[in-house]
Design an enzyme around this catalytic site. Structure first.
Site, PDB file in Angstrom:
ATOM      1  N   SER A  97       0.419   1.166   0.197  1.00  0.00           N
ATOM      2  CA  SER A  97       0.533   0.070  -0.752  1.00  0.00           C
ATOM      3  C   SER A  97       1.171  -1.173  -0.134  1.00  0.00           C
ATOM      4  CB  SER A  97       1.294   0.551  -1.989  1.00  0.00           C
ATOM      5  OG  SER A  97       1.341  -0.444  -2.969  1.00  0.00           O
ATOM      6  N   ASP A 240      -1.017  -7.014  -3.385  1.00  0.00           N
ATOM      7  CA  ASP A 240      -0.271  -6.202  -2.425  1.00  0.00           C
ATOM      8  C   ASP A 240      -1.284  -5.555  -1.470  1.00  0.00           C
ATOM      9  OD1 ASP A 240      -1.303  -4.341  -4.269  1.00  0.00           O
ATOM     10  OD2 ASP A 240       0.289  -2.911  -3.833  1.00  0.00           O
ATOM     11  N   ASP A 242      -2.778  -2.737  -0.995  1.00  0.00           N
ATOM     12  CA  ASP A 242      -3.952  -1.964  -1.424  1.00  0.00           C
ATOM     13  C   ASP A 242      -4.573  -2.539  -2.705  1.00  0.00           C
ATOM     14  OD1 ASP A 242      -1.848  -1.109  -3.042  1.00  0.00           O
ATOM     15  OD2 ASP A 242      -2.583   0.948  -3.168  1.00  0.00           O
ATOM     16  N   ASP A 244      -3.712  -3.143  -5.851  1.00  0.00           N
ATOM     17  CA  ASP A 244      -3.627  -2.679  -7.249  1.00  0.00           C
ATOM     18  C   ASP A 244      -2.685  -3.564  -8.068  1.00  0.00           C
ATOM     19  OD1 ASP A 244      -1.386  -1.677  -5.953  1.00  0.00           O
ATOM     20  OD2 ASP A 244      -1.588   0.366  -6.735  1.00  0.00           O
TER      21      ASP A 244
END
Ligand code: MG
Length: 456
Positions: A97, A240, A242, A244
């Site tokens: 992440s 961010d 990744d 999400d």
């Protein structure tokens, strides 16, 4: 109690220190055993270590007889959507992440694309620690297949939830800052398909995160704010690593934290769907509650963590959830955090209201927030909390014990919560004036100090 491998969002570690290919292979065998020869999607983020770890995970999964569908590099929510769309039994994502570049992680998804429950995580940990991995016979080793086109399918799915024509008619100008993460693979394309003029910064995928830290915190988004002003954009959005989570910059160049954009989405959602339930962690702003009360909604609080929000939404069939860090969960699409879906919801609001993002956000009530911490040994945290609960009862205060103690006052609230990773208690106070937040922090730091002193 056995050692936990899974943290708040999957397994995380520093590559080749706590997270090695050997470990990835062994935990993948445990995950494969858990899925019992199922069909598993595998994808990853743009980190330098992701392809290598994905190879180790592929070996582990196929060794236990699972079929692996390689989806390649993609945003986490696109991979989650693909598991559900293709009717697979589960998924594994290699991502850390927003963590610094030396980290990576392993996330496990169920058949609906939502991260598995805490109970299921423990099941996998038990298989791992008890070495109950079930390796398949040579002729039962799983196949490795490819799954192409999942990002296009994901973008199409998002578009079914918004008014495409209304958005197209506005010709919005948008600056996208994926922070060198995989957000670059979906959001710019989605926005172009919605007739936006798209400008990008930091949109080359680079696992060293050369431009800004991967977490879209206001202090990391100065370049985005400057770009929004320079090209006279309607707004800017940062993701961010990744993709999400999404954080927005208004057309004036002001960066807004996620609690405010979520409250805006919540308000517009409740106007159209009065009576609906909004799911959010106890660490969220009272703004969420105030909007729900004003627009006929009801708030369900959860423990802190996106997995808890997703599972609560599934359990009660809620359509909207959100976190203060820019995670918005839109149930009709999928009950998980989704940066591109969040961006589409904001576009939809701008198109429908015909108003500027700064105007919409500035009319929301303002709360002041103050944070602090108190040191405390992990072993006595439980006793400290019990003692605090007793004291709160004695004082006849209104409080929730979903995750720590959230204490409600007429004009303010404070959350006292034991950290899951450090020997500290975290305190978050919120009020309509700064003085009140400072007073609350002072009072509860003192109270915790007294309790800890008595127990220690
Ligand atoms: Mg993330």
């Amino acid at each position: 109690m056995q050692r936990r491998l899974f943290g708040t969002n999957g397994i995380r570690g520093i590559v080749n220190e706590t997270l090695t290919p050997q470990f990835a292979l062994k935990i993948a065998e445990a995950i494969g055993t858990f899925f019992n020869e199922g069909e598993i999607l595998l994808g990853y983020d743009g980190r330098t270590s992701s392809p290598a770890l994905a190879s180790a995970v592929t070996s582990g999964l196929t060794a236990t007889g699972c079929t692996v569908y390689l989806a390649g590099m993609a945003p986490t929510p696109a991979l989650q959507y693909a598991v559900k769309k293709h009717g697979l039994d589960g998924g594994v994502i290699i991502t850390a992440s927003h963590n610094p570049p030396e980290y990576n992680g392993i996330k496990v998804l169920g058949a609906d694309g939502v991260e598995i429950s805490r109970r299921q995580e423990i099941e996998i940990e038990e298989i791992y620690f008890e070495e109950r991995q079930r390796r398949a016979e040579w002729n039962r080793i799983g196949e490795i297949k490819s799954l192409h086109g999942i990002i296009d399918e994901y973008i199409e799915a998002i578009k079914t939830h918004i008014d495409i024509e209304a958005i197209k008619s506005k010709g919005f100008r948008v600056v996208v800052d994926p922070g060198n993460g995989v957000g670059a693979l979906a959001a710019p394309q989605l926005l172009r398909e919605l007739g936006c003029k798209v400008f990008t910064i930091n949109a080359n995928i680079d696992g060293t995160f050369p431009s800004r830290p991967s977490e879209p915190k206001p202090e990391n988004l100065g370049d985005l704010a400057a770009a929004v002003k320079a090209v006279k954009a309607d707004f800017g959005v940062a993701y961010d690593g990744d993709a999400d989570r999404a954080i927005f910059v208004d057309e004036i160049g002001i960066i807004h934290w996620g609690d405010r954009t979520f409250a805006l989405i919540e308000r517009e959602f409740l106007k159209e769907h009065p009576g609906e339930v909004i799911v959010t962690p106890v660490s969220s702003s009272s703004l969420v509650k105030e909007i729900a009360e004003a627009y006929n909604g009801r708030v369900i609080w959860t423990k802190v963590g996106s997995v808890d929000v997703s599972h609560k939404m599934k359990e009660i069939g809620a359509k909207l959830g959100g976190e203060e860090n820019g995670g918005v969960f839109y149930g009709p699409h999928q009950p998980v955090r989704d940066g591109a879906m969040t961006t589409a919801l904001i576009l939809n609001i701008l198109a429908k209201t015909g108003r500027k993002l700064s105007e919409l956000l500035n009319e929301l009530p303002t709360y002041f927030i103050e944070k602090d911490k108190v040191e405390c040994r992990d072993e006595i945290k439980g006793k400290v909390m019990e003692s605090l609960y007793k004291e709160l009862e004695r004082e006849n205060l209104k409080f929730d014990t979903i995750d720590g103690a959230k204490i409600w006052f007429e004009d303010s609230s404070i959350l006292v919560r034991p950290s899951g990773t450090e020997p500290i208690f975290r305190l978050y106070a919120e009020a309509k004036t700064k003085e009140r937040t400072i007073e609350l922090i002072r009072k509860y730091k003192e109270k915790l100090g007294e309790i800890i002193g008595k127990i220690a």
